[in-house]
Design an enzyme around this catalytic site. Structure first.
Site, PDB file in Angstrom:
ATOM      1  N   ASP A  44       0.843  -1.193   0.000  1.00 14.59           N
ATOM      2  CA  ASP A  44       0.000   0.000   0.000  1.00 14.59           C
ATOM      3  C   ASP A  44       0.886   1.254   0.000  1.00 14.59           C
ATOM      4  O   ASP A  44       1.698   1.446   0.922  1.00 14.59           O
ATOM      5  CB  ASP A  44      -0.895  -0.005   1.249  1.00 14.59           C
ATOM      6  N   ASP A  45       0.734   2.098  -1.020  1.00 14.80           N
ATOM      7  CA  ASP A  45       1.493   3.347  -1.133  1.00 14.80           C
ATOM      8  C   ASP A  45       3.001   3.097  -1.156  1.00 14.80           C
ATOM      9  O   ASP A  45       3.779   3.894  -0.609  1.00 14.80           O
ATOM     10  CB  ASP A  45       1.157   4.303   0.018  1.00 14.80           C
ATOM     11  N   CYS A  84      -6.084   4.253  -3.983  1.00 16.83           N
ATOM     12  CA  CYS A  84      -6.348   2.899  -3.476  1.00 16.83           C
ATOM     13  C   CYS A  84      -7.525   2.138  -4.090  1.00 16.83           C
ATOM     14  O   CYS A  84      -7.328   1.116  -4.744  1.00 16.83           O
ATOM     15  CB  CYS A  84      -6.555   2.962  -1.964  1.00 16.83           C
ATOM     16  N   ARG A  88      -7.495  -1.323  -6.574  1.00 18.39           N
ATOM     17  CA  ARG A  88      -7.853  -2.650  -6.054  1.00 18.39           C
ATOM     18  C   ARG A  88      -8.979  -3.282  -6.867  1.00 18.39           C
ATOM     19  O   ARG A  88      -9.005  -4.499  -7.085  1.00 18.39           O
ATOM     20  CB  ARG A  88      -8.240  -2.536  -4.580  1.00 18.39           C
ATOM     21  N   LYS A 138      -6.242  -5.160   3.915  1.00 20.89           N
ATOM     22  CA  LYS A 138      -7.049  -3.994   3.552  1.00 20.89           C
ATOM     23  C   LYS A 138      -7.953  -4.292   2.361  1.00 20.89           C
ATOM     24  O   LYS A 138      -7.468  -4.563   1.266  1.00 20.89           O
ATOM     25  CB  LYS A 138      -6.105  -2.831   3.222  1.00 20.89           C
ATOM     26  N   HIS A 140     -11.041  -2.189   1.213  1.00 24.20           N
ATOM     27  CA  HIS A 140     -11.246  -0.877   0.601  1.00 24.20           C
ATOM     28  C   HIS A 140     -12.034  -0.921  -0.704  1.00 24.20           C
ATOM     29  O   HIS A 140     -11.816  -0.125  -1.613  1.00 24.20           O
ATOM     30  CB  HIS A 140      -9.919  -0.159   0.387  1.00 24.20           C
ATOM     31  N   SER A 165      -9.273   1.793   4.424  1.00 26.79           N
ATOM     32  CA  SER A 165      -7.938   2.233   4.808  1.00 26.79           C
ATOM     33  C   SER A 165      -7.860   2.477   6.316  1.00 26.79           C
ATOM     34  O   SER A 165      -8.806   2.985   6.930  1.00 26.79           O
ATOM     35  CB  SER A 165      -7.583   3.520   4.052  1.00 26.79           C
ATOM     36  N   HIS A 244       1.125   2.376   4.139  1.00 29.86           N
ATOM     37  CA  HIS A 244       0.226   3.530   4.165  1.00 29.86           C
ATOM     38  C   HIS A 244       0.325   4.236   5.516  1.00 29.86           C
ATOM     39  O   HIS A 244       0.601   3.634   6.543  1.00 29.86           O
ATOM     40  CB  HIS A 244      -1.212   3.036   3.922  1.00 29.86           C
ATOM     41  N   ASP A 296      -0.296  -0.974  -4.911  1.00 27.94           N
ATOM     42  CA  ASP A 296      -1.526  -0.389  -5.451  1.00 27.94           C
ATOM     43  C   ASP A 296      -1.328   0.935  -6.164  1.00 27.94           C
ATOM     44  O   ASP A 296      -2.042   1.275  -7.100  1.00 27.94           O
ATOM     45  CB  ASP A 296      -2.578  -0.224  -4.341  1.00 27.94           C
ATOM     46  N   ASN A 297      -0.371   1.730  -5.731  1.00 25.24           N
ATOM     47  CA  ASN A 297      -0.087   3.022  -6.355  1.00 25.24           C
ATOM     48  C   ASN A 297       1.222   3.544  -5.788  1.00 25.24           C
ATOM     49  O   ASN A 297       1.829   2.917  -4.913  1.00 25.24           O
ATOM     50  CB  ASN A 297      -1.218   4.037  -6.122  1.00 25.24           C
ATOM     51  N   LYS A 317       1.962   9.366  -5.666  1.00 22.75           N
ATOM     52  CA  LYS A 317       0.534   9.085  -5.493  1.00 22.75           C
ATOM     53  C   LYS A 317      -0.320  10.274  -5.943  1.00 22.75           C
ATOM     54  O   LYS A 317       0.016  11.424  -5.716  1.00 22.75           O
ATOM     55  CB  LYS A 317       0.253   8.759  -4.025  1.00 22.75           C
TER      56      LYS A 317
END
Length: 519
Positions: A44-45, A84, A88, A138, A140, A165, A244, A296-297, A317
């Site tokens: 994540d991130d 996010c 996903r 997660k 989301h 999140s 994240h 994810d990003n 991001k």
């Protein structure tokens, strides 16, 4: 061409050595024997420059570094969104988020919408073949009325995790690092504290961050051991909360990294991956399991040292520059995928069709945007993806895609900065860099200029007009195929839908607290 022993890896029968290109054709004949297992790891991130193997000097990621050394490392792998929820949705469905309606932005605690139940997830593709399916981490992709959109309604047999999140709830009084270091920042206010769910049931509210990763490790171990004990193929999806904001870590990771809170959080994620790999080995299924890792990003640069690092890529991001959507990725299958590096253009969209192909499952009867990657995985070939299309956080029919990559070239039709990527020296990344139409489009050679610094002109690329014409044709063809689904996020929010372990309590949201229950 790479060869593997399918007798050993798939059917346990006396078969000759055959090319892996025949794998998907042979799998259906072996359904009664051994189907491959799948473990999907989703950070994540996490930025392109955050991992040890990618050159970060103080990140401690020994297990991911080993996966990269022993597996196939992707250099040109993309998510479909710089935030996010839409990313996903695309990962699990093999379809751009615009088709499923997961836009603009992300889903929230009390969102009315979620990933539509008529969308087909990877879990739903595999379950008819007898796969055990589980998810931890997660989600989301929506909670909804009575948990309408939870993973257990989307093909997963079991779920342990947080439905959105982990910054979407007051965190300033929660412990993020032992012995009692409070979470940095305030997170979202005026909503319920973050719940931990098992299946459809809240088992803890607020979540205990310090011990959360131990719970995930135990869950993964139990799931893998149960499935292998039952001689059942399995799919484990682990979308981590790491790295994240706000970062957290337990006693085994805190203070162990030179990189501070972000590094400790990343180390804890890496340690869980190590435990999963250890369990695969102990249960004897490592040779029959495809492990795929990505993110994810891009990194949330606005958090500065508490955010990630996009390495040599531009911005992070929230943007459609390379740093926002180009991700680290690794495919590892012990004894099957030869170690190496691939520069083939690939995406999270391609994971569903790849898993389906390897399992011998039919593709969903919808418009897929993903292509299967078996040629890349087993032959280190060029693959089937011709182009990648970059949607912003808030896609619309009016502006459509902001950028297109074809081969080594990337054309920007619109550019814009983002809050998530503020604080960097590059003003193009900052929120103050407003939406700008680029006419003619900016054009970059990502092989020689992955940082998107040097716009190509006719002087340094005589065939510029030809390249831009080809990209425009691909863009028009893609746009003609795109049907925007009804926006699930624009359905709005309702505080009554926020998950509460004691739904009859008052006053909300403060009363929504409960002790830990066994899962």
């Amino acid at each position: 061409m790479h060869f593997i022993n399918l007798r050993k890896l798939l059917c346990g029968q006396n078969m000759e050595w055959v090319t892996v290109a025949l794998l998907a054709l042979l799998v259906p004949d072996c359904l009664a024997a051994t189907l491959p297992n799948f473990v999907l790891l989703f950070a994540d991130d996490l930025g392109y420059g955050d991992l040890g193997y990618s050159g970060h000097p103080t990140s401690l990621t020994p297990n991911l570094d080993q996966l990269a050394a022993k597996g196939l490392r992707f250099t040109d792998f993309y998510a479909t969104s710089p935030v996010c929820s839409p990313s996903r949705a695309a990962l699990l469905t093999g379809r751009y988020q615009t088709r499923s309606g997961i836009y603009p932005g992300v889903l929230y605690t009390g969102s009315r919408g979620g990933l539509p139940l008529n969308e087909t997830t990877i879990a739903e593709v595999l379950k008819p073949l007898g796969y055990a399916t589980a998810m931890m981490g997660k989600w989301h992709l929506g909670f909804g009325a009575n948990g309408t959109y939870l993973p257990t309604r989307q093909g997963f047999d079991d779920f342990l995790g947080i439905p959105y999140s982990h910054d979407m709830g007051p965190c300033q009084n929660l412990t993020c690092f032992p012995p009692d270091v409070k979470c940095f920042g305030f997170c979202d206010q005026g909503v319920v504290t973050v719940p931990l769910m098992h299946g459809d049931t809240i088992i803890q509210q607020p979540v205990d961050f310090v011990n959360l990763e131990n719970a995930y490790s135990d869950f993964a171990t139990k799931f893998i051991r149960t499935a292998t004990g039952n001689q059942q193929p399995f799919f484990l999806y682990y979308p981590s909360h790491h790295t994240h904001y706000p970062q957290y870590a337990g006693v085994n990771a805190v203070g162990k990294s030179l990189r501070g809170p972000f590094g400790d959080s990343l180390l804890e994620f890496d340690s869980t991956i190590g435990k999963i790999l250890q369990t695969l080995e102990e249960t004897g299924v490592l040779n029959n399991t495809l492990v795929f890792f990505t993110s994810d990003n891009g990194p949330e640069l606005m958090r500065m040292s508490r955010g990630g690092n996009s390495g040599l890529l531009k911005c992070g991001k929230g943007t459609t520059y390379e740093g926002g959507m180009r991700e680290p990725a690794i495919a590892y299958w012990h004894g099957v995928i030869q170690p190496g590096v691939t520069h083939s253009l690939s995406s999270t969209l391609d994971i569903l069709p790849t898993f389906a192909k390897l399992a011998g499952a039919p593709f969903p009867n919808v418009q897929l945007d993903g292509v299967e990657m078996t040629d890349i995985l087993f032959n280190h070939g060029p693959g089937k993806r011709e182009a990648m299309f970059f949607y912003p956080v808030d896609p619309s029919k009016e502006y459509s895609v902001f950028a297109v990559r074809w081969g080594k070239y990337k054309a920007h039709y619109y550019t814009r900065g983002a809050t998530h990527s503020s604080t960097t020296a590059d003003k193009d990344c900052d929120l103050s860099s407003l939406l700008k139409k680029q006419d003619p489009p900016l054009l970059f050679d990502l092989d020689s200029d992955p940082s998107e610094n040097y716009n190509l002109t006719l002087k340094n690329l005589p065939e510029r007009d030809t390249v831009l014409q080809k990209i425009l044709e691909l863009k028009k063809q893609f746009e003609a195929s795109m049907e925007f689904g009804e926006s699930e996020i624009e359905k709005g929010t309702d505080p009554a839908l926020e998950p509460c372990c004691n739904p009859q309590c008052s006053p909300k949201p403060k009363c929504c607290q409960c002790e830990t229950m066994e899962y």
